[in-house]
Design an enzyme around this catalytic site. Sequence first.
Site, mmCIF file in Angstrom:
data_model
loop_
_atom_site.group_PDB
_atom_site.id
_atom_site.type_symbol
_atom_site.label_atom_id
_atom_site.label_comp_id
_atom_site.label_asym_id
_atom_site.label_seq_id
_atom_site.Cartn_x
_atom_site.Cartn_y
_atom_site.Cartn_z
ATOM 1 N N LYS A 140 42.155 -38.580 -18.383
ATOM 2 C CA LYS A 140 42.637 -38.904 -17.029
ATOM 3 C C LYS A 140 43.991 -39.612 -17.104
ATOM 4 O O LYS A 140 44.913 -39.291 -16.371
ATOM 5 C CB LYS A 140 41.642 -39.830 -16.319
ATOM 6 C CG LYS A 140 40.621 -39.095 -15.500
ATOM 7 C CD LYS A 140 41.099 -38.907 -14.062
ATOM 8 C CE LYS A 140 40.078 -38.130 -13.311
ATOM 9 N NZ LYS A 140 40.312 -37.065 -12.538
ATOM 10 N N LYS A 224 38.476 -24.175 -23.716
ATOM 11 C CA LYS A 224 37.028 -24.225 -23.459
ATOM 12 C C LYS A 224 36.725 -23.605 -22.097
ATOM 13 O O LYS A 224 37.484 -23.824 -21.145
ATOM 14 C CB LYS A 224 36.624 -25.705 -23.468
ATOM 15 C CG LYS A 224 35.167 -25.964 -23.291
ATOM 16 C CD LYS A 224 34.905 -27.450 -23.086
ATOM 17 C CE LYS A 224 35.026 -27.821 -21.625
ATOM 18 N NZ LYS A 224 34.425 -29.097 -21.251
ATOM 19 N N LYS A 227 35.053 -24.295 -15.317
ATOM 20 C CA LYS A 227 35.332 -23.874 -13.942
ATOM 21 C C LYS A 227 36.725 -24.343 -13.500
ATOM 22 O O LYS A 227 37.481 -23.577 -12.903
ATOM 23 C CB LYS A 227 34.271 -24.499 -13.029
ATOM 24 C CG LYS A 227 34.299 -23.950 -11.655
ATOM 25 C CD LYS A 227 32.971 -23.352 -11.290
ATOM 26 C CE LYS A 227 33.160 -22.073 -10.522
ATOM 27 N NZ LYS A 227 31.936 -21.352 -10.314
HETATM 28 P P1 TYM Z 1 28.564 -30.889 -17.749
HETATM 29 O O1 TYM Z 1 27.932 -30.749 -16.412
HETATM 30 O O2 TYM Z 1 30.058 -30.937 -17.806
HETATM 31 O O3 TYM Z 1 28.115 -29.709 -18.682
HETATM 32 C C1 TYM Z 1 26.735 -29.355 -18.820
HETATM 33 C C2 TYM Z 1 26.451 -28.917 -20.251
HETATM 34 O O4 TYM Z 1 27.181 -27.714 -20.553
HETATM 35 C C3 TYM Z 1 27.932 -27.901 -21.743
HETATM 36 N N1 TYM Z 1 29.151 -27.075 -21.652
HETATM 37 C C4 TYM Z 1 29.578 -26.268 -22.623
HETATM 38 N N2 TYM Z 1 29.077 -26.002 -23.839
HETATM 39 C C5 TYM Z 1 29.766 -25.120 -24.616
HETATM 40 N N3 TYM Z 1 30.899 -24.500 -24.207
HETATM 41 C C6 TYM Z 1 31.436 -24.726 -22.992
HETATM 42 N N4 TYM Z 1 32.533 -24.098 -22.610
HETATM 43 C C7 TYM Z 1 30.771 -25.664 -22.135
HETATM 44 N N5 TYM Z 1 31.007 -26.139 -20.889
HETATM 45 C C8 TYM Z 1 30.009 -27.001 -20.623
HETATM 46 C C9 TYM Z 1 28.229 -29.396 -21.780
HETATM 47 O O5 TYM Z 1 28.552 -29.861 -23.061
HETATM 48 C C10 TYM Z 1 26.923 -29.971 -21.273
HETATM 49 O O6 TYM Z 1 25.958 -30.043 -22.308
HETATM 50 N N6 TYM Z 1 27.885 -35.772 -18.483
HETATM 51 C C11 TYM Z 1 27.253 -34.477 -18.605
HETATM 52 C C12 TYM Z 1 25.948 -34.398 -17.823
HETATM 53 C C13 TYM Z 1 24.971 -35.468 -18.176
HETATM 54 C C14 TYM Z 1 24.184 -35.567 -19.342
HETATM 55 C C15 TYM Z 1 23.414 -36.744 -19.209
HETATM 56 C C16 TYM Z 1 24.081 -34.771 -20.503
HETATM 57 C C17 TYM Z 1 24.662 -36.530 -17.375
HETATM 58 N N7 TYM Z 1 23.716 -37.282 -17.999
HETATM 59 C C18 TYM Z 1 22.523 -37.159 -20.201
HETATM 60 C C19 TYM Z 1 23.201 -35.187 -21.482
HETATM 61 C C20 TYM Z 1 22.433 -36.366 -21.339
HETATM 62 C C21 TYM Z 1 28.186 -33.414 -18.026
HETATM 63 O O7 TYM Z 1 28.964 -33.689 -17.144
HETATM 64 O O8 TYM Z 1 27.972 -32.153 -18.507
#
Ligand code: TYM
Length: 373
Positions: A140, A224, A227
Amino acid sequence: MSYLEGDLKKIYNVIRRKNTNEKENIRKKRILSGITPSGDGNLHIGNYLGAVRQFIEFAKSYDCFLMVADLHALTTVQDKATLQKNTENLILNELALLGDLHNITFFRQSDVVMHAELTWILNNVTPLGLLKRAHAYKDKLQNDVMEEEINLGLFNYPILMASDILLYKPDFVPVGRDQKQHVEICRDIGGRFNKTYKLKIFPLPEPHIPEEVAVIMGTDGKRKMSKSLGNIIGIFEDEAVIKKQVMSTYTDPTRIHADDPGHIEGNMVFAYLDFFGDPTSPRLRGASNLNRLKEDYKAGRVGDVEVKNYLYESLLKYFAPARERYAELKGNPVKVKKILQDGAARAREVAGATMSEVRESIGLTNSYSFFEY
Ligand code: TYM
């Protein structure tokens, strides 16, 4: 105490210890993970491979806690209607992909108030320096946002995520690589709490990040899949949208004509086909795996459009059952609500037990306490 009483007490203690051990032994291994309803709440194939597919695999034998992290979304989504829509979309997307919920507790983070409560408590054992090293915060700052303008929710994001995890005492946290640092911060915070109060309340979980899906690259082949970068292939979008996304996928820039020799390395269509290629498709020309198609591509015997059509058809086939479930769930809000109610009830039970231990161990409970979860 008589000899007889003493002996009975010893026997009782042996039985009690045995029962406790057995209970601990039969506690199934556990995972916890979450997805944030940011963007528009719709999942792409990167989320599927990096996260949801792992959850489905773990659910075969683990006790799985999966949450829709709507409190996390508040750090960036600050419009009522957008947050509502995103969250509803994500709930339907995830439930449709998961299908069978055997071994899965599926819940919405804001339905389990202990997450916010533990966050406050963990704030007090977390040094500022630890949060300043978090990638999300540093990114950020690099994007020309003034430090003074970054909201505290975004800065605190890793503490909320640590609470999400620690409340359920999981063995593993399956995530993509972009979340690895957050799990490490969680381990750090949990360890600091245990050390401060000289108790081992929180076991420290490991991230689970299989190498082949740690980072799924986007259709641009450069960054990566995300969206916000507009380089995704969706799962539940209209067929025409998915076709467009597939057709614009980066292949081999050195290839000008369909009969030029092509490259497989770095070619995103083949990268996705490795996961989703339909082994029964006639486009494989009688072969049962991708190898022959790859050889034909390298020799200039098959064009980009043909392999892209193969990917498009394979994706539609792969996700057809989930797309059907999505339509079914969308038309059945009562069923969706019931799943969330049941999930929240189980999550509250587990999170409440942990919070009781936490309250007890830090001195919030005393002789005048009456609070129960
Ligand atoms: P988020 O919502 O950004 O992503 C959800 C999950 O998808 C994985 N991911 C990917 N993996 C591989 N390649 C990609 N291009 C890709 N894009 C997304 C992310 O690594 C993630 O596993 N902070 C977290 C959500 C969260 C969470 C938690 C996760 C909240 N509390 C507790 C684990 C444990 C997040 O924003 O993920």
